[in-house]
Design a protein around this motif. Structure first.
Motif, mmCIF file in Angstrom:
data_model
loop_
_atom_site.group_PDB
_atom_site.id
_atom_site.type_symbol
_atom_site.label_atom_id
_atom_site.label_comp_id
_atom_site.label_asym_id
_atom_site.label_seq_id
_atom_site.Cartn_x
_atom_site.Cartn_y
_atom_site.Cartn_z
ATOM 1 N N PRO A 80 44.168 54.137 31.929
ATOM 2 C CA PRO A 80 44.178 53.311 30.718
ATOM 3 C C PRO A 80 45.017 53.916 29.593
ATOM 4 C CG PRO A 80 41.959 53.436 31.605
ATOM 5 C CD PRO A 80 42.804 54.397 32.413
ATOM 6 N N SER A 81 45.122 55.229 29.544
ATOM 7 C CA SER A 81 45.909 55.866 28.475
ATOM 8 C C SER A 81 47.388 55.475 28.543
ATOM 9 C CB SER A 81 45.767 57.387 28.535
ATOM 10 O OG SER A 81 46.253 57.890 29.771
ATOM 11 N N LEU A 82 47.869 55.054 29.711
ATOM 12 C CA LEU A 82 49.241 54.558 29.834
ATOM 13 C C LEU A 82 49.310 53.040 29.690
ATOM 14 C CD1 LEU A 82 50.681 56.711 32.755
ATOM 15 C CD2 LEU A 82 51.244 56.859 30.339
ATOM 16 N N LEU A 83 48.233 52.357 30.008
ATOM 17 C CA LEU A 83 48.221 50.894 29.938
ATOM 18 C C LEU A 83 47.991 50.370 28.521
ATOM 19 C CD1 LEU A 83 46.162 50.140 33.166
ATOM 20 C CD2 LEU A 83 48.630 49.919 32.854
ATOM 21 N N GLN A 84 47.173 51.055 27.751
ATOM 22 C CA GLN A 84 46.845 50.576 26.402
ATOM 23 C C GLN A 84 48.071 50.460 25.497
ATOM 24 O OE1 GLN A 84 43.762 53.359 25.475
ATOM 25 N NE2 GLN A 84 42.169 52.112 26.431
ATOM 26 N N PRO A 85 48.952 51.473 25.419
ATOM 27 C CA PRO A 85 50.099 51.361 24.504
ATOM 28 C C PRO A 85 51.090 50.248 24.864
ATOM 29 C CG PRO A 85 49.744 53.645 25.146
ATOM 30 C CD PRO A 85 48.871 52.793 26.019
ATOM 31 N N ILE A 86 51.053 49.759 26.098
ATOM 32 C CA ILE A 86 51.945 48.660 26.481
ATOM 33 C C ILE A 86 51.174 47.345 26.618
ATOM 34 C CG2 ILE A 86 53.698 50.114 27.584
ATOM 35 C CD1 ILE A 86 52.422 49.261 30.289
ATOM 36 N N ASN A 87 49.971 47.328 26.009
ATOM 37 C CA ASN A 87 49.130 46.122 26.004
ATOM 38 C C ASN A 87 48.826 45.616 27.414
ATOM 39 O OD1 ASN A 87 48.963 45.972 23.130
ATOM 40 N ND2 ASN A 87 51.076 45.252 23.144
ATOM 41 N N TYR A 88 48.621 46.541 28.331
ATOM 42 C CA TYR A 88 48.262 46.240 29.725
ATOM 43 C C TYR A 88 49.293 45.370 30.442
ATOM 44 C CZ TYR A 88 43.851 48.620 29.142
ATOM 45 O OH TYR A 88 42.906 49.594 28.934
ATOM 46 N N ARG A 89 50.561 45.466 30.018
ATOM 47 C CA ARG A 89 51.642 44.783 30.741
ATOM 48 C C ARG A 89 52.062 45.688 31.879
ATOM 49 N NH1 ARG A 89 53.483 44.233 25.722
ATOM 50 N NH2 ARG A 89 53.225 42.230 24.733
ATOM 51 N N ALA A 90 51.462 45.479 33.028
ATOM 52 C CA ALA A 90 51.724 46.351 34.163
ATOM 53 C C ALA A 90 51.600 45.557 35.459
ATOM 54 C CB ALA A 90 50.751 47.528 34.170
ATOM 55 N N VAL A 91 52.584 45.761 36.341
ATOM 56 C CA VAL A 91 52.662 45.031 37.605
ATOM 57 C C VAL A 91 52.866 46.040 38.735
ATOM 58 C CG1 VAL A 91 54.057 43.387 38.944
ATOM 59 C CG2 VAL A 91 53.623 42.975 36.505
ATOM 60 N N ASN A 92 52.192 45.811 39.843
ATOM 61 C CA ASN A 92 52.390 46.623 41.036
ATOM 62 C C ASN A 92 53.065 45.767 42.107
ATOM 63 O OD1 ASN A 92 52.079 48.844 42.891
ATOM 64 N ND2 ASN A 92 50.365 47.754 43.801
ATOM 65 N N LEU A 93 54.039 46.347 42.796
ATOM 66 C CA LEU A 93 54.629 45.715 43.975
ATOM 67 C C LEU A 93 54.043 46.436 45.175
ATOM 68 C CD1 LEU A 93 58.338 45.410 42.836
ATOM 69 C CD2 LEU A 93 56.518 43.708 42.698
ATOM 70 N N HIS A 94 53.255 45.721 45.948
ATOM 71 C CA HIS A 94 52.511 46.313 47.063
ATOM 72 C C HIS A 94 53.041 45.761 48.381
ATOM 73 C CE1 HIS A 94 49.062 48.293 48.877
ATOM 74 N NE2 HIS A 94 48.912 47.209 49.633
ATOM 75 N N SER A 95 53.263 46.644 49.338
ATOM 76 C CA SER A 95 53.886 46.231 50.602
ATOM 77 C C SER A 95 52.871 45.752 51.638
ATOM 78 C CB SER A 95 54.757 47.360 51.166
ATOM 79 O OG SER A 95 54.029 48.553 51.253
ATOM 80 N N SER A 96 52.032 44.800 51.208
ATOM 81 C CA SER A 96 51.172 44.060 52.133
ATOM 82 C C SER A 96 50.834 42.725 51.493
ATOM 83 C CB SER A 96 49.876 44.822 52.452
ATOM 84 O OG SER A 96 48.899 44.634 51.448
ATOM 85 N N LEU A 97 50.239 41.882 52.270
ATOM 86 C CA LEU A 97 49.775 40.594 51.761
ATOM 87 C C LEU A 97 48.338 40.776 51.290
ATOM 88 C CD1 LEU A 97 51.275 38.357 54.584
ATOM 89 C CD2 LEU A 97 52.118 38.610 52.236
ATOM 90 N N LEU A 98 48.193 41.231 50.062
ATOM 91 C CA LEU A 98 46.853 41.459 49.526
ATOM 92 C C LEU A 98 46.036 40.180 49.615
ATOM 93 C CD1 LEU A 98 47.727 43.604 46.390
ATOM 94 C CD2 LEU A 98 46.662 44.395 48.505
ATOM 95 N N PRO A 99 44.748 40.277 49.881
ATOM 96 C CA PRO A 99 43.929 41.473 49.810
ATOM 97 C C PRO A 99 43.928 42.361 51.062
ATOM 98 C CG PRO A 99 42.521 39.613 50.263
ATOM 99 C CD PRO A 99 43.928 39.072 50.101
ATOM 100 N N LEU A 100 44.738 42.023 52.051
ATOM 101 C CA LEU A 100 44.808 42.885 53.234
ATOM 102 C C LEU A 100 45.467 44.215 52.900
ATOM 103 C CD1 LEU A 100 46.057 40.316 55.919
ATOM 104 C CD2 LEU A 100 43.733 41.210 55.638
ATOM 105 N N TYR A 101 44.964 45.275 53.468
ATOM 106 C CA TYR A 101 45.583 46.605 53.419
ATOM 107 C C TYR A 101 45.810 47.136 52.012
ATOM 108 C CZ TYR A 101 46.161 45.209 58.229
ATOM 109 O OH TYR A 101 45.925 44.755 59.501
ATOM 110 N N LYS A 102 44.744 47.079 51.228
ATOM 111 C CA LYS A 102 44.797 47.714 49.912
ATOM 112 C C LYS A 102 44.971 49.215 50.098
ATOM 113 C CE LYS A 102 41.913 44.428 47.440
ATOM 114 N NZ LYS A 102 40.747 44.265 46.567
ATOM 115 N N GLY A 103 45.558 49.868 49.121
ATOM 116 C CA GLY A 103 45.713 51.314 49.160
ATOM 117 C C GLY A 103 47.058 51.735 49.726
#
Length: 144
Positions: A80-103
């Motif tokens: 959260p200390s990195l997310l708060q200053p950018i107003n929680y504008r954060a995106v992850n690109l994940h190499s699976s079809l979530l919700p399959l294979y989280k992590g």
């Protein structure tokens, strides 16, 4: 124009950096020791932080309310200390079809489990592992 902060590892992160820098200012790349993203950032004159411990990640500072943080194959959860200053504008690109294979290592698990399709998911980052709301997904046929 949004400033981009890219946290990632591997060829997936390098390819994302190459694409992002064509449209937006990438202000910082954050990666792990020995990763190709550091060399790519240096080649493109983009500042890069090498994170060796979670403590170092917690000590990073981003003071950019208009910034966008993007993670690609990054080992650590973004605190959260990195997310708060950018107003929680954060995106992850994940190499699976979530919700399959989280992590971590989702492609390896898809291969092990004999999946016929793999894909990529863009989703918002929240306080869970690969659990934020999905923005978009792309599926690709896969044979092994």
């Amino acid at each position: 124009m949004k400033s981009i902060y890219l946290f990632g590892t591997g060829i997936f992160a390098v390819n994302c950096l190459e694409a992002l820098k064509k449209k937006w200012p990438v202000r910082l790349a954050v990666t792990l020791p020995g990763d190709d993203l550091a060399a790519c950032a240096k080649e493109n004159r983009i500042p890069c932080e090498i994170i060796r411990t979670k403590k170092q990640l917690l000590e990073l500072g981003i003071d950019d309310p208009g910034g966008l943080l993007i993670t690609v194959n990054f080992k650590y959860l973004i605190p959260p200390s990195l997310l708060q200053p950018i107003n929680y504008r954060a995106v992850n690109l994940h190499s699976s079809l979530l919700p399959l294979y989280k992590g971590f290592s989702p492609v390896s698990w898809a291969i092990i489990n004999g999946e016929r399709a793999i894909g990529v998911t863009a989703h918002f980052i929240d306080d869970t592992v690969d659990g934020g709301n999905i923005i978009t997904q792309r599926s690709f046929a896969f044979s092994h």
